[in-house]
Motif scaffolding. Structure first.
Motif, PDB file in Angstrom:
ATOM      1  N   MET A 163      51.539  46.275  42.934  1.00  0.00           N
ATOM      2  CA  MET A 163      51.220  45.250  41.955  1.00  0.00           C
ATOM      3  C   MET A 163      49.812  44.691  42.179  1.00  0.00           C
ATOM      4  SD  MET A 163      54.041  42.647  40.784  1.00  0.00           S
ATOM      5  CE  MET A 163      53.625  41.063  40.143  1.00  0.00           C
ATOM      6  N   GLN A 164      49.424  44.530  43.438  1.00  0.00           N
ATOM      7  CA  GLN A 164      48.075  44.056  43.739  1.00  0.00           C
ATOM      8  C   GLN A 164      47.034  45.056  43.239  1.00  0.00           C
ATOM      9  OE1 GLN A 164      48.088  43.348  47.940  1.00  0.00           O
ATOM     10  NE2 GLN A 164      49.150  41.388  47.767  1.00  0.00           N
ATOM     11  N   VAL A 165      47.303  46.338  43.425  1.00  0.00           N
ATOM     12  CA  VAL A 165      46.375  47.364  42.940  1.00  0.00           C
ATOM     13  C   VAL A 165      46.278  47.304  41.422  1.00  0.00           C
ATOM     14  CG1 VAL A 165      46.027  49.851  42.716  1.00  0.00           C
ATOM     15  CG2 VAL A 165      46.685  48.884  44.914  1.00  0.00           C
ATOM     16  N   LEU A 166      47.411  47.172  40.739  1.00  0.00           N
ATOM     17  CA  LEU A 166      47.394  47.077  39.280  1.00  0.00           C
ATOM     18  C   LEU A 166      46.660  45.826  38.806  1.00  0.00           C
ATOM     19  CD1 LEU A 166      51.021  48.236  38.444  1.00  0.00           C
ATOM     20  CD2 LEU A 166      48.904  49.477  38.009  1.00  0.00           C
ATOM     21  N   GLU A 167      46.830  44.718  39.509  1.00  0.00           N
ATOM     22  CA  GLU A 167      46.117  43.489  39.135  1.00  0.00           C
ATOM     23  C   GLU A 167      44.605  43.683  39.282  1.00  0.00           C
ATOM     24  OE1 GLU A 167      47.847  40.537  41.653  1.00  0.00           O
ATOM     25  OE2 GLU A 167      49.461  40.089  40.245  1.00  0.00           O
ATOM     26  N   LYS A 168      44.200  44.372  40.337  1.00  0.00           N
ATOM     27  CA  LYS A 168      42.768  44.637  40.518  1.00  0.00           C
ATOM     28  C   LYS A 168      42.229  45.490  39.385  1.00  0.00           C
ATOM     29  CE  LYS A 168      42.662  44.328  45.545  1.00  0.00           C
ATOM     30  NZ  LYS A 168      42.480  45.069  46.810  1.00  0.00           N
ATOM     31  N   ILE A 169      42.999  46.493  38.985  1.00  0.00           N
ATOM     32  CA  ILE A 169      42.557  47.374  37.903  1.00  0.00           C
ATOM     33  C   ILE A 169      42.447  46.603  36.598  1.00  0.00           C
ATOM     34  CG2 ILE A 169      43.245  49.336  36.466  1.00  0.00           C
ATOM     35  CD1 ILE A 169      44.474  50.570  39.005  1.00  0.00           C
ATOM     36  N   VAL A 170      43.435  45.803  36.285  1.00  0.00           N
ATOM     37  CA  VAL A 170      43.461  45.081  35.009  1.00  0.00           C
ATOM     38  C   VAL A 170      42.400  43.998  34.966  1.00  0.00           C
ATOM     39  CG1 VAL A 170      44.873  43.551  33.580  1.00  0.00           C
ATOM     40  CG2 VAL A 170      45.866  45.605  34.551  1.00  0.00           C
ATOM     41  N   THR A 171      42.145  43.334  36.079  1.00  0.00           N
ATOM     42  CA  THR A 171      41.159  42.249  36.072  1.00  0.00           C
ATOM     43  C   THR A 171      39.743  42.763  36.251  1.00  0.00           C
ATOM     44  OG1 THR A 171      41.517  41.892  38.443  1.00  0.00           O
ATOM     45  CG2 THR A 171      42.800  40.545  36.905  1.00  0.00           C
ATOM     46  N   ASP A 172      39.581  44.042  36.489  1.00  0.00           N
ATOM     47  CA  ASP A 172      38.249  44.634  36.636  1.00  0.00           C
ATOM     48  C   ASP A 172      37.533  44.592  35.287  1.00  0.00           C
ATOM     49  OD1 ASP A 172      36.065  45.984  37.585  1.00  0.00           O
ATOM     50  OD2 ASP A 172      37.013  47.954  37.543  1.00  0.00           O
ATOM     51  N   GLU A 173      36.251  44.234  35.298  1.00  0.00           N
ATOM     52  CA  GLU A 173      35.478  44.135  34.054  1.00  0.00           C
ATOM     53  C   GLU A 173      35.339  45.496  33.392  1.00  0.00           C
ATOM     54  OE1 GLU A 173      31.771  42.257  34.923  1.00  0.00           O
ATOM     55  OE2 GLU A 173      32.735  40.448  35.664  1.00  0.00           O
ATOM     56  N   GLY A 174      35.257  46.547  34.166  1.00  0.00           N
ATOM     57  CA  GLY A 174      35.122  47.894  33.612  1.00  0.00           C
ATOM     58  C   GLY A 174      36.361  48.324  32.844  1.00  0.00           C
ATOM     59  N   TYR A 175      37.476  47.706  33.115  1.00  0.00           N
ATOM     60  CA  TYR A 175      38.720  48.065  32.424  1.00  0.00           C
ATOM     61  C   TYR A 175      38.616  47.749  30.937  1.00  0.00           C
ATOM     62  CZ  TYR A 175      43.653  48.110  31.127  1.00  0.00           C
ATOM     63  OH  TYR A 175      44.843  48.361  30.508  1.00  0.00           O
ATOM     64  N   ASP A 176      38.043  46.601  30.617  1.00  0.00           N
ATOM     65  CA  ASP A 176      37.892  46.223  29.210  1.00  0.00           C
ATOM     66  C   ASP A 176      36.977  47.195  28.487  1.00  0.00           C
ATOM     67  OD1 ASP A 176      39.560  44.044  29.441  1.00  0.00           O
ATOM     68  OD2 ASP A 176      37.935  42.691  30.044  1.00  0.00           O
ATOM     69  N   ILE A 177      35.910  47.602  29.119  1.00  0.00           N
ATOM     70  CA  ILE A 177      34.973  48.543  28.504  1.00  0.00           C
ATOM     71  C   ILE A 177      35.661  49.881  28.258  1.00  0.00           C
ATOM     72  CG2 ILE A 177      32.821  49.817  28.842  1.00  0.00           C
ATOM     73  CD1 ILE A 177      31.854  47.353  30.465  1.00  0.00           C
ATOM     74  N   ARG A 178      36.403  50.348  29.261  1.00  0.00           N
ATOM     75  CA  ARG A 178      37.116  51.626  29.097  1.00  0.00           C
ATOM     76  C   ARG A 178      38.146  51.528  27.982  1.00  0.00           C
ATOM     77  NH1 ARG A 178      39.244  52.119  34.731  1.00  0.00           N
ATOM     78  NH2 ARG A 178      37.559  50.895  35.546  1.00  0.00           N
ATOM     79  N   LYS A 179      38.755  50.387  27.861  1.00  0.00           N
ATOM     80  CA  LYS A 179      39.748  50.185  26.813  1.00  0.00           C
ATOM     81  C   LYS A 179      39.079  50.249  25.425  1.00  0.00           C
ATOM     82  CE  LYS A 179      43.478  46.961  25.744  1.00  0.00           C
ATOM     83  NZ  LYS A 179      44.076  45.672  26.074  1.00  0.00           N
ATOM     84  N   GLU A 180      37.938  49.631  25.310  1.00  0.00           N
ATOM     85  CA  GLU A 180      37.203  49.659  24.035  1.00  0.00           C
ATOM     86  C   GLU A 180      36.736  51.076  23.706  1.00  0.00           C
ATOM     87  OE1 GLU A 180      36.762  47.257  21.792  1.00  0.00           O
ATOM     88  OE2 GLU A 180      38.001  45.939  23.031  1.00  0.00           O
ATOM     89  N   ILE A 181      36.287  51.819  24.721  1.00  0.00           N
ATOM     90  CA  ILE A 181      35.845  53.203  24.507  1.00  0.00           C
ATOM     91  C   ILE A 181      37.021  54.057  24.062  1.00  0.00           C
ATOM     92  CG2 ILE A 181      34.985  55.280  25.669  1.00  0.00           C
ATOM     93  CD1 ILE A 181      33.224  53.415  27.368  1.00  0.00           C
ATOM     94  N   ASN A 182      38.159  53.858  24.671  1.00  0.00           N
ATOM     95  CA  ASN A 182      39.337  54.640  24.291  1.00  0.00           C
ATOM     96  C   ASN A 182      39.802  54.319  22.881  1.00  0.00           C
ATOM     97  OD1 ASN A 182      39.501  56.024  26.709  1.00  0.00           O
ATOM     98  ND2 ASN A 182      40.889  54.538  27.652  1.00  0.00           N
ATOM     99  N   LYS A 183      39.563  53.109  22.388  1.00  0.00           N
ATOM    100  CA  LYS A 183      39.937  52.749  21.017  1.00  0.00           C
ATOM    101  C   LYS A 183      39.075  53.504  20.007  1.00  0.00           C
ATOM    102  CE  LYS A 183      41.773  48.101  21.634  1.00  0.00           C
ATOM    103  NZ  LYS A 183      41.562  46.679  21.320  1.00  0.00           N
ATOM    104  N   LEU A 184      37.842  53.801  20.382  1.00  0.00           N
ATOM    105  CA  LEU A 184      36.941  54.505  19.464  1.00  0.00           C
ATOM    106  C   LEU A 184      37.358  55.901  19.365  1.00  0.00           C
ATOM    107  CD1 LEU A 184      33.532  53.096  20.691  1.00  0.00           C
ATOM    108  CD2 LEU A 184      34.811  52.404  18.656  1.00  0.00           C
TER     109      LEU A 184
END
Length: 80
Positions: free
Chosen positions: A59-80
């Motif tokens: 869970m700590q690893v998942l929290e780090k991944i989700v709260t990482d700023e790069g996660y939002d960017i990757r999410k936006e790229i995947n939406k395109l």
């Protein structure tokens, strides 16, 4: 004391000690079962604690991944 009274007393004493001995044996068997049950419960508790610790680490690893700023960017790229 007459002979008959002595025989009756000996029989009662023998039967009484026999009953007490059987009760003591049953008590020891019960204690053994209780100890075995407690040890199994302790083993299960240790296994569950290890599992909880592993889940907390994941869970700590998942929290780090989700709260990482790069996660939002990757999410936006995947939406395109």
């Amino acid at each position: 004391m007459s002979g008959t009274a002595m025989v009756v007393a000996i029989v009662f004493i023998s039967v009484g000690f026999g009953v007490l001995f059987d009760m003591y044996k049953k008590h020891l068997e019960f204690k053994e079962k209780t100890l075995n049950h407690n040890s199994q419960s302790n083993e299960q508790a240790v296994a569950m604690n290890k599992q909880v610790q592993a889940l907390e680490e994941r869970m700590q690893v998942l929290e780090k991944i989700v709260t990482d700023e790069g996660y939002d960017i990757r999410k936006e790229i995947n939406k395109l």
